[in-house]
Design an enzyme around this catalytic site. Structure first.
Site, PDB file in Angstrom:
ATOM      1  N   HIS A   9      -9.680  -7.402   8.747  1.00 48.76           N
ATOM      2  CA  HIS A   9      -9.659  -6.559   9.943  1.00 48.76           C
ATOM      3  C   HIS A   9      -8.396  -5.692   9.971  1.00 48.76           C
ATOM      4  O   HIS A   9      -8.197  -4.916  10.902  1.00 48.76           O
ATOM      5  CB  HIS A   9      -9.704  -7.423  11.211  1.00 48.76           C
ATOM      6  CG  HIS A   9     -11.024  -8.092  11.420  1.00 48.76           C
ATOM      7  ND1 HIS A   9     -11.197  -9.436  11.224  1.00 48.76           N
ATOM      8  CD2 HIS A   9     -12.228  -7.609  11.774  1.00 48.76           C
ATOM      9  CE1 HIS A   9     -12.455  -9.758  11.472  1.00 48.76           C
ATOM     10  NE2 HIS A   9     -13.101  -8.663  11.797  1.00 48.76           N
ATOM     11  N   ALA A  11      -6.435  -2.705   9.254  1.00 47.83           N
ATOM     12  CA  ALA A  11      -6.741  -1.316   8.902  1.00 47.83           C
ATOM     13  C   ALA A  11      -5.845  -0.805   7.777  1.00 47.83           C
ATOM     14  O   ALA A  11      -6.295  -0.038   6.913  1.00 47.83           O
ATOM     15  CB  ALA A  11      -6.606  -0.417  10.127  1.00 47.83           C
ATOM     16  N   LYS A  13      -4.614  -2.562   5.329  1.00 51.03           N
ATOM     17  CA  LYS A  13      -5.089  -3.166   4.092  1.00 51.03           C
ATOM     18  C   LYS A  13      -6.380  -2.502   3.614  1.00 51.03           C
ATOM     19  O   LYS A  13      -6.560  -2.256   2.426  1.00 51.03           O
ATOM     20  CB  LYS A  13      -5.306  -4.672   4.300  1.00 51.03           C
ATOM     21  CG  LYS A  13      -5.098  -5.480   3.066  1.00 51.03           C
ATOM     22  CD  LYS A  13      -5.292  -6.956   3.339  1.00 51.03           C
ATOM     23  CE  LYS A  13      -4.003  -7.631   3.700  1.00 51.03           C
ATOM     24  NZ  LYS A  13      -4.143  -9.106   3.707  1.00 51.03           N
ATOM     25  N   ASP A  68      -5.191 -12.583   0.070  1.00 50.78           N
ATOM     26  CA  ASP A  68      -4.118 -13.151   0.868  1.00 50.78           C
ATOM     27  C   ASP A  68      -2.848 -12.772   0.149  1.00 50.78           C
ATOM     28  O   ASP A  68      -2.783 -12.826  -1.090  1.00 50.78           O
ATOM     29  CB  ASP A  68      -4.253 -14.669   1.015  1.00 50.78           C
ATOM     30  CG  ASP A  68      -3.363 -15.196   2.135  1.00 50.78           C
ATOM     31  OD1 ASP A  68      -3.412 -14.612   3.248  1.00 50.78           O
ATOM     32  OD2 ASP A  68      -2.630 -16.168   1.916  1.00 50.78           O
ATOM     33  N   PHE A 147       3.508  -1.108   4.908  1.00 52.74           N
ATOM     34  CA  PHE A 147       3.439  -1.977   6.074  1.00 52.74           C
ATOM     35  C   PHE A 147       4.000  -3.339   5.681  1.00 52.74           C
ATOM     36  O   PHE A 147       4.435  -3.539   4.550  1.00 52.74           O
ATOM     37  CB  PHE A 147       1.995  -2.091   6.587  1.00 52.74           C
ATOM     38  CG  PHE A 147       1.015  -2.680   5.604  1.00 52.74           C
ATOM     39  CD1 PHE A 147       0.654  -4.016   5.686  1.00 52.74           C
ATOM     40  CD2 PHE A 147       0.453  -1.910   4.601  1.00 52.74           C
ATOM     41  CE1 PHE A 147      -0.250  -4.572   4.795  1.00 52.74           C
ATOM     42  CE2 PHE A 147      -0.460  -2.454   3.700  1.00 52.74           C
ATOM     43  CZ  PHE A 147      -0.805  -3.789   3.794  1.00 52.74           C
ATOM     44  N   GLY A 148       4.007  -4.256   6.606  1.00 53.25           N
ATOM     45  CA  GLY A 148       4.523  -5.593   6.318  1.00 53.25           C
ATOM     46  C   GLY A 148       6.001  -5.561   5.978  1.00 53.25           C
ATOM     47  O   GLY A 148       6.810  -4.985   6.700  1.00 53.25           O
ATOM     48  N   TYR A 149       6.337  -6.151   4.862  1.00 50.53           N
ATOM     49  CA  TYR A 149       7.738  -6.286   4.441  1.00 50.53           C
ATOM     50  C   TYR A 149       8.195  -5.134   3.545  1.00 50.53           C
ATOM     51  O   TYR A 149       9.310  -5.176   3.014  1.00 50.53           O
ATOM     52  CB  TYR A 149       7.924  -7.626   3.705  1.00 50.53           C
ATOM     53  CG  TYR A 149       7.745  -8.816   4.611  1.00 50.53           C
ATOM     54  CD1 TYR A 149       8.833  -9.418   5.231  1.00 50.53           C
ATOM     55  CD2 TYR A 149       6.477  -9.339   4.869  1.00 50.53           C
ATOM     56  CE1 TYR A 149       8.662 -10.515   6.081  1.00 50.53           C
ATOM     57  CE2 TYR A 149       6.299 -10.425   5.706  1.00 50.53           C
ATOM     58  CZ  TYR A 149       7.395 -11.010   6.308  1.00 50.53           C
ATOM     59  OH  TYR A 149       7.234 -12.090   7.158  1.00 50.53           O
ATOM     60  N   HIS A 175       1.785  -5.568  -6.072  1.00 56.42           N
ATOM     61  CA  HIS A 175       1.138  -6.873  -6.235  1.00 56.42           C
ATOM     62  C   HIS A 175      -0.355  -6.784  -5.952  1.00 56.42           C
ATOM     63  O   HIS A 175      -1.176  -7.378  -6.641  1.00 56.42           O
ATOM     64  CB  HIS A 175       1.797  -7.897  -5.310  1.00 56.42           C
ATOM     65  CG  HIS A 175       1.816  -7.508  -3.855  1.00 56.42           C
ATOM     66  ND1 HIS A 175       2.275  -6.287  -3.390  1.00 56.42           N
ATOM     67  CD2 HIS A 175       1.424  -8.186  -2.750  1.00 56.42           C
ATOM     68  CE1 HIS A 175       2.161  -6.232  -2.079  1.00 56.42           C
ATOM     69  NE2 HIS A 175       1.647  -7.375  -1.661  1.00 56.42           N
ATOM     70  N   ARG A 176      -0.722  -6.016  -4.936  1.00 54.03           N
ATOM     71  CA  ARG A 176      -2.141  -5.858  -4.576  1.00 54.03           C
ATOM     72  C   ARG A 176      -2.878  -5.092  -5.676  1.00 54.03           C
ATOM     73  O   ARG A 176      -3.988  -5.442  -6.048  1.00 54.03           O
ATOM     74  CB  ARG A 176      -2.245  -5.148  -3.218  1.00 54.03           C
ATOM     75  CG  ARG A 176      -3.603  -5.279  -2.586  1.00 54.03           C
ATOM     76  CD  ARG A 176      -3.579  -4.949  -1.094  1.00 54.03           C
ATOM     77  NE  ARG A 176      -3.031  -6.064  -0.333  1.00 54.03           N
ATOM     78  CZ  ARG A 176      -1.911  -6.019   0.385  1.00 54.03           C
ATOM     79  NH1 ARG A 176      -1.216  -4.906   0.480  1.00 54.03           N
ATOM     80  NH2 ARG A 176      -1.498  -7.085   1.022  1.00 54.03           N
TER      81      ARG A 176
END
Length: 192
Positions: A9, A11, A13, A68, A147-149, A175-176
């Site tokens: 959910h 957005a 990502k 994850d 986003f995130g870190y 990483h993704r």
């Protein structure tokens, strides 16, 4: 052509995954997920990625892709790790990385890695692929992308934070990208 559900959910990502997977997946279609969010109570990135992919598959009946991911900091024994999104208890990016910086105050070993595990569940099989992006935690946030870190993570071999990279630059080496690049190889073998 196969339709794959992106089991998130988030957005940010979804946008990032569409950019990463886009042409690599060929003629297959990626659709968003509107079902219930499962409880992520696994104790590894692999377990949580599979929990999300299983939930999306159960809800839609379509092959489902999830991930994850998080940041693992050596000086904190790998924390926040699987708890990265909820590290500060608010699910707000700035709160999470502010707490991380506070917990590293005065620490000289700032080695860290972004970890992502991509998963596929399609009723016949369950696959996971891990991608790791080594680097270090900066002393202060920098940059406006991502986003995130991202604002506090400096990838190895790069002089800036990952938030200072353009989305295309980040998506080529993150990483993704590494995890989903590996997953795409398997998807091509399975689905053509």
């Amino acid at each position: 052509m196969t339709t794959f559900v992106l089991a998130t959910h988030n957005a940010h990502k979804v946008e990032e995954l569409r950019r990463i997977l886009g042409e690599r997946l060929g003629p297959h279609e990626l659709v968003g997920y509107d079902g219930p969010e499962p409880v992520e109570d696994g104790d590894t990135f692999e377990a949580n990625a599979l929990i999300k992919a299983r939930a999306a598959y159960a809800h839609t009946g379509l092959p489902s892709i999830a991930d994850d991911s998080g940041i693992a900091v050596a000086a904190l024994g790998g924390a926040p790790g699987i708890h990265s999104a909820r590290y500060a208890g608010t699910r707000e990016d700035v709160d999470n990385y502010t707490l991380l910086l506070a917990n590293l105050e005065g620490e000289t070993d700032r080695a860290a890695e972004f970890v992502c595990v991509a998963a596929l569940v399609d009723g016949d099989r369950e696959l996971t692929v891990r991608g790791v992006w080594p680097g270090a935690v900066l002393e202060a946030p920098a940059g406006a992308h991502g986003f995130g870190y991202d604002p506090v993570f400096r990838p190895d071999g790069i002089a800036t934070s990952s938030a200072e990279l353009t989305p295309d630059e980040k998506n080529a080496i993150s990483h993704r990208s590494r995890a989903f690049g590996g997953l795409v190889v398997q998807l091509r073998e399975l689905y053509g």
